[in-house]
Design an enzyme around this catalytic site. Sequence first.
Site, PDB file in Angstrom:
ATOM      1  N   SER A   1      -4.197  -2.989  -0.964  1.00  7.96           N
ATOM      2  CA  SER A   1      -5.454  -2.833   0.449  1.00  7.96           C
ATOM      3  C   SER A   1      -4.463  -2.574   1.442  1.00  7.96           C
ATOM      4  CB  SER A   1      -6.149  -4.019   0.534  1.00  7.96           C
ATOM      5  OG  SER A   1      -5.183  -5.207   0.640  1.00  7.96           O
TER       6      SER A   1
ATOM      7  N   CYS B   1      11.463 -27.404  -6.167  1.00 10.67           N
ATOM      8  CA  CYS B   1      11.192 -28.544  -5.781  1.00 10.67           C
ATOM      9  C   CYS B   1      11.040 -28.768  -4.335  1.00 10.67           C
ATOM     10  CB  CYS B   1      12.331 -29.465  -6.546  1.00 10.67           C
ATOM     11  SG  CYS B   1      12.206 -31.188  -5.927  1.00 10.67           S
TER      12      CYS B   1
ATOM     13  N   GLY C   1      -2.809   0.211  -6.168  1.00 13.10           N
ATOM     14  CA  GLY C   1      -3.409  -0.884  -5.899  1.00 13.10           C
ATOM     15  C   GLY C   1      -3.235  -1.759  -5.021  1.00 13.10           C
TER      16      GLY C   1
ATOM     17  N   ASP D   1       2.616 -11.735 -10.582  1.00 14.83           N
ATOM     18  CA  ASP D   1       2.176 -12.088 -12.070  1.00 14.83           C
ATOM     19  C   ASP D   1       3.423 -11.636 -13.217  1.00 14.83           C
ATOM     20  OD1 ASP D   1       0.045  -9.437 -11.743  1.00 14.83           O
ATOM     21  OD2 ASP D   1       2.050  -9.473 -12.151  1.00 14.83           O
TER      22      ASP D   1
ATOM     23  N   GLN E   1       3.940  -6.848  -4.619  1.00  6.63           N
ATOM     24  CA  GLN E   1       3.397  -7.878  -3.917  1.00  6.63           C
ATOM     25  C   GLN E   1       2.924  -9.074  -4.929  1.00  6.63           C
ATOM     26  OE1 GLN E   1       1.059  -6.569  -0.382  1.00  6.63           O
ATOM     27  NE2 GLN E   1       0.991  -4.983  -1.718  1.00  6.63           N
ATOM     28  N   ASN E   2       2.842  -8.570  -6.123  1.00  6.78           N
ATOM     29  CA  ASN E   2       2.400  -9.123  -7.270  1.00  6.78           C
ATOM     30  C   ASN E   2       3.378 -10.377  -7.456  1.00  6.78           C
ATOM     31  OD1 ASN E   2       0.110  -7.487  -6.992  1.00  6.78           O
ATOM     32  ND2 ASN E   2       0.486  -6.298  -8.858  1.00  6.78           N
TER      33      ASN E   2
ATOM     34  N   HIS F   1       6.544 -11.484  -2.971  1.00  2.00           N
ATOM     35  CA  HIS F   1       5.807 -12.711  -2.806  1.00  2.00           C
ATOM     36  C   HIS F   1       6.349 -13.697  -4.001  1.00  2.00           C
ATOM     37  CE1 HIS F   1       2.627 -10.224  -0.401  1.00  2.00           C
ATOM     38  NE2 HIS F   1       3.859 -10.538   0.430  1.00  2.00           N
TER      39      HIS F   1
ATOM     40  N   ALA G   1      -5.889   2.510 -11.558  1.00  2.00           N
ATOM     41  CA  ALA G   1      -4.429   2.881 -12.015  1.00  2.00           C
ATOM     42  C   ALA G   1      -4.266   2.899 -13.670  1.00  2.00           C
ATOM     43  CB  ALA G   1      -3.576   1.767 -11.634  1.00  2.00           C
TER      44      ALA G   1
HETATM   45  C1  BV8 Z   1       4.546 -14.088   7.386  1.00  2.00           C
HETATM   46  C2  BV8 Z   1       1.452 -14.767  -2.645  1.00  2.00           C
HETATM   47  C3  BV8 Z   1       5.866 -15.146   9.098  1.00  2.00           C
HETATM   48  C4  BV8 Z   1       0.950 -16.022  -3.194  1.00  2.00           C
HETATM   49  C5  BV8 Z   1       0.452 -13.798  -0.774  1.00  2.00           C
HETATM   50  C6  BV8 Z   1      -2.759 -10.996  11.770  1.00  2.00           C
HETATM   51  C7  BV8 Z   1      -2.789  -9.592  11.661  1.00  2.00           C
HETATM   52  C8  BV8 Z   1      -1.524  -9.176  10.702  1.00  2.00           C
HETATM   53  C9  BV8 Z   1      -0.630 -10.000  10.074  1.00  2.00           C
HETATM   54  C10 BV8 Z   1      -1.141 -11.427  10.500  1.00  2.00           C
HETATM   55  C11 BV8 Z   1      -2.296 -11.900  11.168  1.00  2.00           C
HETATM   56  N1  BV8 Z   1      -2.120 -13.220  10.879  1.00  2.00           N
HETATM   57  C12 BV8 Z   1      -1.272 -13.796  10.234  1.00  2.00           C
HETATM   58  C13 BV8 Z   1      -0.426 -12.690   9.456  1.00  2.00           C
HETATM   59  C14 BV8 Z   1       0.542 -12.561   8.666  1.00  2.00           C
HETATM   60  C15 BV8 Z   1       0.012 -12.698   7.407  1.00  2.00           C
HETATM   61  C16 BV8 Z   1      -0.846 -11.586   6.677  1.00  2.00           C
HETATM   62  O1  BV8 Z   1      -0.404 -10.453   6.769  1.00  2.00           O
HETATM   63  N2  BV8 Z   1      -1.917 -11.917   6.928  1.00  2.00           N
HETATM   64  C17 BV8 Z   1      -3.038 -11.112   6.562  1.00  2.00           C
HETATM   65  C18 BV8 Z   1      -4.183 -11.502   5.730  1.00  2.00           C
HETATM   66  C19 BV8 Z   1      -3.714 -10.404   8.020  1.00  2.00           C
HETATM   67  N3  BV8 Z   1       1.437 -12.531   6.416  1.00  2.00           N
HETATM   68  C20 BV8 Z   1       2.107 -13.813   6.269  1.00  2.00           C
HETATM   69  O2  BV8 Z   1       1.768 -14.974   6.514  1.00  2.00           O
HETATM   70  C21 BV8 Z   1       3.544 -13.643   5.577  1.00  2.00           C
HETATM   71  N4  BV8 Z   1       4.404 -14.322   6.311  1.00  2.00           N
HETATM   72  O3  BV8 Z   1       4.197 -13.269   8.169  1.00  2.00           O
HETATM   73  O4  BV8 Z   1       5.656 -15.062   7.892  1.00  2.00           O
HETATM   74  C22 BV8 Z   1       7.221 -15.661   9.339  1.00  2.00           C
HETATM   75  C23 BV8 Z   1       8.335 -14.776   9.505  1.00  2.00           C
HETATM   76  C24 BV8 Z   1       9.515 -15.339   9.711  1.00  2.00           C
HETATM   77  C25 BV8 Z   1       9.514 -16.933   9.589  1.00  2.00           C
HETATM   78  C26 BV8 Z   1       8.534 -17.685   9.408  1.00  2.00           C
HETATM   79  C27 BV8 Z   1       7.312 -17.068   9.309  1.00  2.00           C
HETATM   80  C28 BV8 Z   1       3.247 -13.945   4.007  1.00  2.00           C
HETATM   81  C29 BV8 Z   1       2.188 -13.054   3.467  1.00  2.00           C
HETATM   82  C30 BV8 Z   1       2.277 -13.281   1.930  1.00  2.00           C
HETATM   83  C31 BV8 Z   1       1.274 -14.157   1.507  1.00  2.00           C
HETATM   84  N5  BV8 Z   1       1.038 -14.414  -0.043  1.00  2.00           N
HETATM   85  N6  BV8 Z   1       0.241 -14.104  -1.902  1.00  2.00           N
HETATM   86  C32 BV8 Z   1      -0.253 -15.762  -4.284  1.00  2.00           C
HETATM   87  O5  BV8 Z   1      -0.059 -14.793  -5.030  1.00  2.00           O
HETATM   88  O6  BV8 Z   1      -0.861 -16.546  -4.617  1.00  2.00           O
HETATM   89  S1  BV8 Z   1      -0.559 -12.532  -0.328  1.00  2.00           S
HETATM   90  C33 BV8 Z   1      -1.755 -11.972  -1.410  1.00  2.00           C
HETATM   91  O7  BV8 Z   1      -2.243 -10.550  -0.802  1.00  2.00           O
HETATM   92  C34 BV8 Z   1      -1.011 -11.307  -2.514  1.00  2.00           C
HETATM   93  O8  BV8 Z   1       0.681 -11.349  -2.615  1.00  2.00           O
HETATM   94  C35 BV8 Z   1      -1.282  -9.919  -2.621  1.00  2.00           C
HETATM   95  O9  BV8 Z   1      -0.264  -8.920  -3.434  1.00  2.00           O
HETATM   96  C36 BV8 Z   1      -1.315  -9.659  -1.112  1.00  2.00           C
HETATM   97  C37 BV8 Z   1      -1.709  -8.238  -0.920  1.00  2.00           C
HETATM   98  O10 BV8 Z   1      -2.933  -8.185  -1.645  1.00  2.00           O
HETATM   99  P1  BV8 Z   1      -3.260  -6.769  -2.546  1.00  2.00           P
HETATM  100  O11 BV8 Z   1      -1.979  -6.910  -3.457  1.00  2.00           O
HETATM  101  O12 BV8 Z   1      -3.033  -5.566  -1.628  1.00  2.00           O
HETATM  102  O13 BV8 Z   1      -4.427  -7.043  -3.289  1.00  2.00           O
HETATM  103  P2  BV8 Z   1      -5.881  -6.858  -2.688  1.00  2.00           P
HETATM  104  O14 BV8 Z   1      -6.761  -7.645  -3.621  1.00  2.00           O
HETATM  105  O15 BV8 Z   1      -5.808  -7.065  -1.221  1.00  2.00           O
HETATM  106  O16 BV8 Z   1      -6.281  -5.509  -3.015  1.00  2.00           O
HETATM  107  C38 BV8 Z   1      -6.248  -4.874  -4.125  1.00  2.00           C
HETATM  108  C39 BV8 Z   1      -6.366  -3.342  -4.332  1.00  2.00           C
HETATM  109  O17 BV8 Z   1      -6.458  -2.767  -5.341  1.00  2.00           O
HETATM  110  C40 BV8 Z   1      -7.516  -2.620  -3.225  1.00  2.00           C
HETATM  111  O18 BV8 Z   1      -7.354  -1.630  -2.546  1.00  2.00           O
HETATM  112  C41 BV8 Z   1      -8.557  -2.512  -4.641  1.00  2.00           C
HETATM  113  O19 BV8 Z   1      -9.193  -1.181  -4.085  1.00  2.00           O
HETATM  114  C42 BV8 Z   1      -7.378  -1.895  -5.578  1.00  2.00           C
HETATM  115  N7  BV8 Z   1      -7.980  -1.889  -6.860  1.00  2.00           N
HETATM  116  C43 BV8 Z   1      -8.635  -2.638  -7.696  1.00  2.00           C
HETATM  117  N8  BV8 Z   1      -9.036  -2.360  -8.975  1.00  2.00           N
HETATM  118  C44 BV8 Z   1      -8.092  -1.430  -8.952  1.00  2.00           C
HETATM  119  C45 BV8 Z   1      -7.372  -1.047  -7.630  1.00  2.00           C
HETATM  120  N9  BV8 Z   1      -6.327  -0.204  -7.654  1.00  2.00           N
HETATM  121  C46 BV8 Z   1      -6.122   0.522  -8.891  1.00  2.00           C
HETATM  122  N10 BV8 Z   1      -6.585   0.202 -10.177  1.00  2.00           N
HETATM  123  C47 BV8 Z   1      -7.508  -0.611 -10.190  1.00  2.00           C
HETATM  124  N11 BV8 Z   1      -8.165  -0.886 -11.500  1.00  2.00           N
HETATM  125 ZN    ZN Z   2      13.840 -32.229  -7.017  1.00  2.00          ZN
END
Ligand code: BV8
Ligand code: ZN
Length: 243
Positions: free
Chosen positions: A185, A123, A183, A100, A97-98, A115, A227
């Site tokens: 959530s 553009c 890594g 980076d 999902q990253n 993602h 990790a």
């Molecule tokens: C879509 C990219 C429809 C950009 C990102 C209500 C309920 C359910 C779903 C929804 C809802 N309302 C809206 C939705 C849908 C929504 C969604 O899921 N929302 C969530 C917040 C509820 N999803 C969308 O909108 C998606 N699109 O549904 O479109 C559609 C379909 C057809 C046609 C038209 C429309 C799009 C989702 C993508 C959004 N983009 N990012 C950017 O990066 O800037 S999301 C963002 O969150 C990142 O991509 C990230 O990867 C992603 C998930 O987060 P994680 O990677 O899990 O990271 P997080 O911080 O949450 O967790 C870190 C974990 O690591 C933790 O568990 C922590 O304990 C652990 N950790 C910490 N340190 C360490 C570690 N693990 C190991 N080692 C360590 N050292």
């Molecule tokens: Zn252009």
Amino acid sequence: MEEVARALAASKSAVAFTGAGVSAESGVPTFRGAGGLWERYRPEELATPEAFERDPVLVWRWYKWRQELIYAADPNPAHLALAELERLGVLKAVITQNVDGLHRKAGSRRVVELHGNIWRVRCTSCGREFPVEKPVGEIPPRCPICGGLLRPAVVWFGEPLPRGAWEEALSLASSADFMLVVGTSGAVYPAAHIPRVAKRNGAVIAVVDPGETALDDIADFKIRGKAAEILPRLVAEVRRCLT
Ligand code: BV8
Ligand code: ZN
């Protein structure tokens, strides 16, 4: 750990599914949790097409800051361990999902970016996509071809995932007999469906995370830890099982 390593070494089609936590020890902040990106900002404020429409400069300031962070970041032992597992012939692919690009930088060859990627811009007028080698200069950047507004080629909330990446992730998850979930959530959909598809198709699920995750309910194994500490130890165990 030994049990997981044995199951992983015996697997025929293991796949990794990663989130921001795998890049945490590279100094790239996660989204949720202490010090996370979303703490200072709110997702609806920044990672949405509406936010970009309303204030492209604010959104680009956030992405440029992240590009600078990531540009200075190196893959950490977790990324390197996953690349090693692929070289050992154990791991078939990393689904991430990253945005980076650190898995590729670490040497992973088959990486599915659900993602998008922060090192690509698109553009908003002519739709052309361009790779960028380093953080953007002037904000907002303009299309060299048509002068239109460029945006990060990442998936924002409310936007569909790239079809090719989604199809590939689904097919990998459907044929996986082992999924290493690291890594994440498990809060974001539809990405978080991928481990559930693997589970439904009989894959063994191992979750590596220092905390609780929304995917813990499907975990056959849960390894609590960072990790960058856990994965190298896991790979060393797998190598022992393979000899
Ligand atoms: C879509 C990219 C429809 C950009 C990102 C209500 C309920 C359910 C779903 C929804 C809802 N309302 C809206 C939705 C849908 C929504 C969604 O899921 N929302 C969530 C917040 C509820 N999803 C969308 O909108 C998606 N699109 O549904 O479109 C559609 C379909 C057809 C046609 C038209 C429309 C799009 C989702 C993508 C959004 N983009 N990012 C950017 O990066 O800037 S999301 C963002 O969150 C990142 O991509 C990230 O990867 C992603 C998930 O987060 P994680 O990677 O899990 O990271 P997080 O911080 O949450 O967790 C870190 C974990 O690591 C933790 O568990 C922590 O304990 C652990 N950790 C910490 N340190 C360490 C570690 N693990 C190991 N080692 C360590 N050292
Ligand atoms: Zn252009």
